[in-house]
Design an enzyme around this catalytic site. Sequence first.
Site: not given
Length: 553
Positions: A524, A528
């Site tokens: 992450h 995204d």
Amino acid sequence: MSTEVRVPTLGESVTEATVATWFKKPGDKVELDEMLCELETDKVTVEVPSPAAGTLGDIVASEGETVGVDALLANIAEEGNAGPEETRPRSEKSGAPQGETAAEATGGYSGSDVTDTRVDGDGEGSEAGGGSGAGGQQVDIMVPTLGESVSEATVSTWFKKPGDTVEADEMLCELETDKVSVEVPAPASGIMGEIEAPEGASVEAGGRLGTMRRGGEGSAHSAQEGAPQTTTAPGAYEGAEGQAGRGDTEDAPSARKLMAEKGLSPDQVTGSGKDGRIMKEDVLRAAEGKGGSSAKSPAPASAPTPAPAPAPRAPVAAQDEAREERVKMTRLRQTIAKRLKDSQNTAAMLTTYNEVDMTEVMALRNEYKELFLKKHGVKLGFMSFFTKACIHALKEVPEVNAEIDGTDVVYKNFVHMGIAAGTPTGLVVPVIRDADAMSFAGIEKAIAEMGAKARDGKLSMAEMQGGTFTISNGGVYGSLMSSPILNPPQSGILGMHKIQERPMAIKGKVEIRPMMYLALSYDHRIVDGKGAVTFLVRVKEALEDPRRLLMDL
């Protein structure tokens, strides 16, 4: 003129190997690139070819010895020379004055009173290399190669103290780096000398940790020192007697040693190696099948003192402890454990899920599989469809095919696809390079080739490095859903699962469809949520309508 045979580069994070088998013996003729010996690491088996044609001289690293990268294995007297220098008459030695010994000519000894003995100290009565014959030859204990980009380490634990008797390959100390823990074995049998780098000290690669004396009072020094398995406990499976009835098949040295520790004979172990060769993992399986009774047999006197346990165990009842079996983790399993935990600790890992209807892919495969096999000589499987679908999605979401390097994001304009494969010794991830430029047939052939190498333990380090994205298929074992762990420094991994028929709502009607859950684990920090979901949706669309792959939609 002689040529040195040295340990080749073993790959990223691999710093040492065990000499498994020598295919040649001193005095044998060898050709250029002819296989001289085989090394075993915690990941792969490495064959060492001859760097020149000539005659094999002394073998410096015997079977069973642990060697570091670039360590000297043997010497080859090239064609046109009389052979190994130490076996030639002194008057014929090239470049050596009349009366000078072979050891002196090679810088192994100094002083005119030294007889014509081998530098490695084989044979009773070898003189001291350091000038003190009574105490044995002095041997330096050096810091091994620590791996790519690692230049220093910290001395964590010394298992021996000055004056202790040590056996060849017995663990002397343990070093810690920012990547791995490295054990330092004894370079010979003898007496532990001065410790120059105490616990807690920082040392550089190639630096000196201490010294020891080869041989000496209280050691196992003899004419046989340096021969394979000279330190094996009584009853060990070794030599010609242990090979009776098994032809020329030579079992792995680590397997022979472990059989002695477990109290097993070769007849009780089924070998999985080439020509029925018994490997260490075979012995572990046999010991487990025996009920673990052998696991409690006393360890050899030369066994190194184990490092302190990282955390105390919960209390165990005496009757339960008697039924337990304690088996040391293999190097491969230790490496897997460390890398997976490092991945969890480093990456901001998150997993997103979806499901795919496999109806169209299965229909297309069934329609063309016989024609595909006839034309290309390889079966059409599901992995090529998933590989193509992932490549298609990576073009749209390039951050899933990127990696973080410090404060930079490195985007890969190519796809080196890692295909995770389970083997009897652990999980490996061979890499199919430039998979984005391959056809379905090329991908299937590459997967089949890599899979065969993985099962046989013949994957090279180069074939397991450089991947940009990974596919893991837990469905072959029956997994219905799981969260795969990232293979650093990659930023994405796709988990495939079992195809299972389920009732699905299709245009207002309930139909039974072959469904598969898909899982994308991603970092992450760079990917995204929108990009991860988009990637997985594109994979789903390409599999549910394979024509989209042809139209690049």
